[in-house]
Design a protein around this motif. Structure first.
Motif, PDB file in Angstrom:
ATOM      1  N   MET A  60     -30.628  80.060 -13.962  1.00 41.04           N
ATOM      2  CA  MET A  60     -30.313  78.784 -13.319  1.00 41.04           C
ATOM      3  C   MET A  60     -29.936  78.916 -11.839  1.00 41.04           C
ATOM      4  SD  MET A  60     -30.278  75.594 -13.485  1.00 41.04           S
ATOM      5  CE  MET A  60     -30.693  75.500 -15.220  1.00 41.04           C
ATOM      6  N   PRO A  61     -29.099  79.903 -11.433  1.00 40.24           N
ATOM      7  CA  PRO A  61     -28.775  80.020 -10.000  1.00 40.24           C
ATOM      8  C   PRO A  61     -30.009  80.219  -9.131  1.00 40.24           C
ATOM      9  CG  PRO A  61     -27.271  81.348 -11.310  1.00 40.24           C
ATOM     10  CD  PRO A  61     -28.360  80.898 -12.230  1.00 40.24           C
ATOM     11  N   TYR A  62     -30.980  81.005  -9.634  1.00 39.05           N
ATOM     12  CA  TYR A  62     -32.184  81.278  -8.858  1.00 39.05           C
ATOM     13  C   TYR A  62     -33.092  80.054  -8.796  1.00 39.05           C
ATOM     14  CZ  TYR A  62     -30.506  86.006  -9.683  1.00 39.05           C
ATOM     15  OH  TYR A  62     -29.729  87.131  -9.736  1.00 39.05           O
ATOM     16  N   LEU A  63     -33.180  79.317  -9.911  1.00 37.27           N
ATOM     17  CA  LEU A  63     -33.970  78.095  -9.923  1.00 37.27           C
ATOM     18  C   LEU A  63     -33.371  77.059  -8.977  1.00 37.27           C
ATOM     19  CD1 LEU A  63     -36.238  76.332 -11.019  1.00 37.27           C
ATOM     20  CD2 LEU A  63     -34.786  75.780 -12.988  1.00 37.27           C
ATOM     21  N   ALA A  64     -32.044  76.917  -9.032  1.00 35.62           N
ATOM     22  CA  ALA A  64     -31.367  75.960  -8.157  1.00 35.62           C
ATOM     23  C   ALA A  64     -31.573  76.336  -6.686  1.00 35.62           C
ATOM     24  CB  ALA A  64     -29.875  75.920  -8.490  1.00 35.62           C
ATOM     25  N   LYS A  65     -31.478  77.621  -6.387  1.00 35.64           N
ATOM     26  CA  LYS A  65     -31.651  78.075  -5.002  1.00 35.64           C
ATOM     27  C   LYS A  65     -33.075  77.832  -4.524  1.00 35.64           C
ATOM     28  CE  LYS A  65     -30.951  82.104  -2.012  1.00 35.64           C
ATOM     29  NZ  LYS A  65     -30.527  83.527  -1.969  1.00 35.64           N
ATOM     30  N   SER A  66     -34.047  78.044  -5.424  1.00 36.50           N
ATOM     31  CA  SER A  66     -35.450  77.841  -5.039  1.00 36.50           C
ATOM     32  C   SER A  66     -35.749  76.379  -4.730  1.00 36.50           C
ATOM     33  CB  SER A  66     -36.377  78.333  -6.155  1.00 36.50           C
ATOM     34  OG  SER A  66     -36.288  77.490  -7.304  1.00 36.50           O
ATOM     35  N   LEU A  67     -34.949  75.461  -5.286  1.00 35.54           N
ATOM     36  CA  LEU A  67     -35.126  74.032  -5.033  1.00 35.54           C
ATOM     37  C   LEU A  67     -34.297  73.551  -3.843  1.00 35.54           C
ATOM     38  CD1 LEU A  67     -35.133  72.654  -8.711  1.00 35.54           C
ATOM     39  CD2 LEU A  67     -37.094  73.089  -7.213  1.00 35.54           C
ATOM     40  N   GLY A  68     -33.559  74.465  -3.223  1.00 39.56           N
ATOM     41  CA  GLY A  68     -32.792  74.117  -2.034  1.00 39.56           C
ATOM     42  C   GLY A  68     -31.372  73.658  -2.304  1.00 39.56           C
ATOM     43  N   VAL A  72     -22.301  74.599  -3.179  1.00 39.03           N
ATOM     44  CA  VAL A  72     -21.505  73.427  -3.544  1.00 39.03           C
ATOM     45  C   VAL A  72     -22.266  72.556  -4.543  1.00 39.03           C
ATOM     46  CG1 VAL A  72     -20.408  71.319  -2.694  1.00 39.03           C
ATOM     47  CG2 VAL A  72     -20.266  73.429  -1.355  1.00 39.03           C
ATOM     48  N   GLY A  73     -23.560  72.344  -4.256  1.00 38.21           N
ATOM     49  CA  GLY A  73     -24.388  71.552  -5.168  1.00 38.21           C
ATOM     50  C   GLY A  73     -24.522  72.213  -6.523  1.00 38.21           C
ATOM     51  N   PHE A  74     -24.608  73.558  -6.533  1.00 34.50           N
ATOM     52  CA  PHE A  74     -24.690  74.274  -7.806  1.00 34.50           C
ATOM     53  C   PHE A  74     -23.400  74.100  -8.600  1.00 34.50           C
ATOM     54  CE2 PHE A  74     -24.310  78.189 -10.385  1.00 34.50           C
ATOM     55  CZ  PHE A  74     -25.453  78.024 -11.166  1.00 34.50           C
ATOM     56  N   GLY A  75     -22.273  74.064  -7.900  1.00 30.13           N
ATOM     57  CA  GLY A  75     -21.003  73.800  -8.573  1.00 30.13           C
ATOM     58  C   GLY A  75     -20.991  72.428  -9.222  1.00 30.13           C
ATOM     59  N   TYR A  76     -21.541  71.418  -8.515  1.00 28.32           N
ATOM     60  CA  TYR A  76     -21.644  70.079  -9.093  1.00 28.32           C
ATOM     61  C   TYR A  76     -22.547  70.084 -10.333  1.00 28.32           C
ATOM     62  CZ  TYR A  76     -19.551  68.237  -4.786  1.00 28.32           C
ATOM     63  OH  TYR A  76     -18.699  67.961  -3.754  1.00 28.32           O
ATOM     64  N   LEU A  77     -23.610  70.874 -10.272  1.00 27.77           N
ATOM     65  CA  LEU A  77     -24.535  70.972 -11.402  1.00 27.77           C
ATOM     66  C   LEU A  77     -23.832  71.548 -12.633  1.00 27.77           C
ATOM     67  CD1 LEU A  77     -27.612  70.632 -12.135  1.00 27.77           C
ATOM     68  CD2 LEU A  77     -27.831  73.074 -11.633  1.00 27.77           C
ATOM     69  N   GLN A  78     -23.037  72.606 -12.416  1.00 30.28           N
ATOM     70  CA  GLN A  78     -22.305  73.222 -13.512  1.00 30.28           C
ATOM     71  C   GLN A  78     -21.230  72.278 -14.061  1.00 30.28           C
ATOM     72  OE1 GLN A  78     -24.461  75.483 -14.167  1.00 30.28           O
ATOM     73  NE2 GLN A  78     -23.078  77.212 -14.355  1.00 30.28           N
ATOM     74  N   THR A  79     -20.589  71.553 -13.167  1.00 30.59           N
ATOM     75  CA  THR A  79     -19.566  70.603 -13.590  1.00 30.59           C
ATOM     76  C   THR A  79     -20.185  69.482 -14.426  1.00 30.59           C
ATOM     77  OG1 THR A  79     -18.210  71.063 -11.646  1.00 30.59           O
ATOM     78  CG2 THR A  79     -17.789  68.997 -12.796  1.00 30.59           C
ATOM     79  N   THR A  80     -21.373  69.026 -14.023  1.00 36.67           N
ATOM     80  CA  THR A  80     -22.078  67.997 -14.791  1.00 36.67           C
ATOM     81  C   THR A  80     -22.340  68.456 -16.211  1.00 36.67           C
ATOM     82  OG1 THR A  80     -23.174  67.175 -12.784  1.00 36.67           O
ATOM     83  CG2 THR A  80     -24.172  66.589 -14.888  1.00 36.67           C
ATOM     84  N   ILE A 125     -34.376  68.491  -7.002  1.00 36.97           N
ATOM     85  CA  ILE A 125     -32.952  68.510  -7.357  1.00 36.97           C
ATOM     86  C   ILE A 125     -32.579  67.371  -8.295  1.00 36.97           C
ATOM     87  CG2 ILE A 125     -30.618  68.285  -6.407  1.00 36.97           C
ATOM     88  CD1 ILE A 125     -31.569  69.873  -3.983  1.00 36.97           C
ATOM     89  N   PRO A 126     -33.073  66.125  -8.087  1.00 36.09           N
ATOM     90  CA  PRO A 126     -32.750  65.057  -9.046  1.00 36.09           C
ATOM     91  C   PRO A 126     -33.205  65.376 -10.466  1.00 36.09           C
ATOM     92  CG  PRO A 126     -33.566  64.092  -7.013  1.00 36.09           C
ATOM     93  CD  PRO A 126     -33.771  65.572  -6.894  1.00 36.09           C
ATOM     94  N   LEU A 127     -34.408  65.952 -10.617  1.00 37.47           N
ATOM     95  CA  LEU A 127     -34.887  66.334 -11.951  1.00 37.47           C
ATOM     96  C   LEU A 127     -34.018  67.428 -12.556  1.00 37.47           C
ATOM     97  CD1 LEU A 127     -38.795  66.361 -11.634  1.00 37.47           C
ATOM     98  CD2 LEU A 127     -37.404  64.906 -13.128  1.00 37.47           C
ATOM     99  N   LEU A 128     -33.530  68.334 -11.711  1.00 38.90           N
ATOM    100  CA  LEU A 128     -32.667  69.410 -12.189  1.00 38.90           C
ATOM    101  C   LEU A 128     -31.374  68.838 -12.773  1.00 38.90           C
ATOM    102  CD1 LEU A 128     -32.530  72.512 -12.353  1.00 38.90           C
ATOM    103  CD2 LEU A 128     -31.322  72.495 -10.172  1.00 38.90           C
ATOM    104  N   PHE A 129     -30.794  67.854 -12.084  1.00 39.21           N
ATOM    105  CA  PHE A 129     -29.591  67.207 -12.610  1.00 39.21           C
ATOM    106  C   PHE A 129     -29.915  66.396 -13.857  1.00 39.21           C
ATOM    107  CE2 PHE A 129     -27.640  68.315  -8.601  1.00 39.21           C
ATOM    108  CZ  PHE A 129     -26.277  68.373  -8.892  1.00 39.21           C
ATOM    109  N   GLY A 187     -42.254  84.801 -13.926  1.00 39.59           N
ATOM    110  CA  GLY A 187     -41.978  83.592 -13.164  1.00 39.59           C
ATOM    111  C   GLY A 187     -40.713  82.899 -13.614  1.00 39.59           C
ATOM    112  N   ILE A 188     -40.121  82.123 -12.713  1.00 38.54           N
ATOM    113  CA  ILE A 188     -38.810  81.529 -12.936  1.00 38.54           C
ATOM    114  C   ILE A 188     -38.806  80.486 -14.049  1.00 38.54           C
ATOM    115  CG2 ILE A 188     -39.060  79.636 -11.286  1.00 38.54           C
ATOM    116  CD1 ILE A 188     -35.945  81.838 -11.658  1.00 38.54           C
TER     117      ILE A 188
END
Length: 431
Positions: A60-68, A72-80, A125-129, A187-188
């Motif tokens: 997940m960290p690598y996928l999130a990073k690849s999407l920009g 901080v945004g990754f922290g919000y994703l984990q909190t969600t 990023i919206p699809l990721l959330f 692949g990711i």
């Protein structure tokens, strides 16, 4: 008088649970399906779901990073994710009580399939959330706990629940390794495809091998305190009602707070291992595998044997006392080798506390409410994941790693004194 009635109904529940193994195969199952086989299937489904979950956590960290997405945004994703699981735990438990364990396990696996399907098409990023939403019903572990609770006597319960630690350890080790290998070589998004197919298989396993009803229908109407079958799955009143049973609130408070400082530490562990211990990513992975192996051994082999030798009240106090000692060790540790030593009693206390409190709490409520109780218990870790990044970040930034240890020491000394002086009914705690 109401207390006497409650104790009487608890006694009836325990007696009914002890008789349950005699009626299995006659009223609950058809054909040659046996109680032990169904429990093994529950272990299998839990292992698979945890494996896929840890597999996606690794990539997940690598996928999130690849999407920009930044840190901080990754922290919000984990909190969600944590908030959805926190809210969904009690609701999922109510669903288990009203519609049965098989339906609940199917719901959990189907939600896992939807989770990985959305993740596999997350190109923004919206699809990721959005992919986090099905997590509200992804509770395969409490589903497996419910199967075990229904199919074991009170004296067998702690041992059987403890063996789920083997499933957890296998999930950590295989899931983390598999996610890394698949994402690196193919692949990711490949781990998401594997998770999608795996959860579909888990859904089929639940449909075929988990019986429609895991306990006699008479158990649903044993006491006047049982869950109202006509009540809403989302009823907050029915969920909170369980906290009024003798000893439930006290034990739940211990469950939440005893391991909270350690939970905060583990949430921050990736940063601590990098900054404080100076480990590379691969070395941090080895350390997590070591932690997983310890949990497999302790929870799968040690806790069950201890539950046959000691009362659950004794093990509860012992785990809190050891947690206090772990806090002192963490406050004094300076190297990764110190942590490897501290990890042994840490895993013992963590595993014992989780298993014993789950066992106590399911015995303290009517059998028709055990699903809801397990759902409430399943919300403890998501609660830690929700508040952990903020609280843990503040502690680490302003007070250092030793602050986690001192907090652990202080909290558990207070809880140990509380347990020694409390009037928690001990009858529900006997294994």
């Amino acid at each position: 008088m109401s207390t006497m009635n409650t104790k009487a109904s608890s006694g009836g529940e325990e007696e009914a649970s002890e008789m349950r193994t005699e009626t299995l195969g006659e009223s609950s199952y058809s054909g040659d399906v046996k109680r032990g086989q169904v429990i093994l299937v529950a272990y299998l489904t839990a292992t698979l779901e945890l494996t896929f979950l840890f597999m996606q956590m690794g990539v997940m960290p690598y996928l999130a990073k690849s999407l920009g997405l930044d840190s901080v945004g990754f922290g919000y994703l984990q909190t969600t994710f944590g908030v959805l699981q926190l809210v969904g735990g009690p609701i999922f438990g109510r669903f288990m009580d009203q519609f049965g364990t098989r339906a609940a396990l199917i719901l959990s696996s189907a939600s896992g399939s939807a989770f990985f399907l959305l993740l596999s098409i997350s190109t923004s990023i919206p699809l990721l959330f959005l992919s986090r939403l099905p997590a509200v019903f992804m509770h395969g572990l409490p589903g497996a706990q419910k199967v075990i609770t229904d199919l074991t006597t009170p004296s067998q319960r702690a041992d059987a629940l403890g063996k789920l630690g083997l499933c957890f350890g296998i999930g950590i080790i295989i899931g983390s390794a598999l996610g890394g290998v698949l994402s690196t070589k193919f692949g990711i998004f490949v781990p998401t495809y594997v998770g999608l197919v795996g959860n579909l298989i888990n859904t089929m396993i639940a449909m075929v091998w988990i019986p429609l009803q895991a306990k006699p229908k008479s158990d649903h109407h044993m006491t006047e305190h049982s869950t109202s079958q006509s009540g809403s799955v989302f009823s907050i009143r029915e969920i909170l009602r369980l906290m009024k049973f003798p000893g439930v609130m006290e034990v739940f408070i211990v469950k939440v707070f005893a391991g909270l400082p350690i939970g905060l530490f583990l949430i921050m562990f990736s940063i601590i291992s990098m900054d404080f211990f100076g480990l590379e990513a691969v070395e941090s992975g080895y350390l997590m595998s070591y932690f997983g192996v310890l949990q497999m051994v302790v929870q799968g082999l040690v806790v069950g044997k201890l539950s046959n030798l000691c009362t659950e009240s004794t093990l509860l106090r012992l785990s809190v006392f050891i947690f206090a000692g772990v806090g002192l060790g963490m406050a004094l540790m300076r190297t990764v080798w110190h942590y490897c030593i501290v990890a042994v009693p840490l895993v013992f206390a963590f595993s014992t506390l989780g298993t014993i409190t789950d066992s106590i709490l399911t015995k303290a409520v009517p059998s028709s409410d055990t699903g809801t109780m397990l759902g409430i218990c399943a919300s403890v870790q998501p609660l830690t994941r929700t508040v952990g990044p903020t609280i843990g970040g503040v502690l680490y930034k302003y007070f250092g790693v030793s602050s986690f240890g001192y907090l652990q020491l202080t909290v558990n000394i207070g809880l140990f004194v509380y347990l020694l002086k409390s009037k928690i009914p001990l009858r529900e705690m006997k294994s």
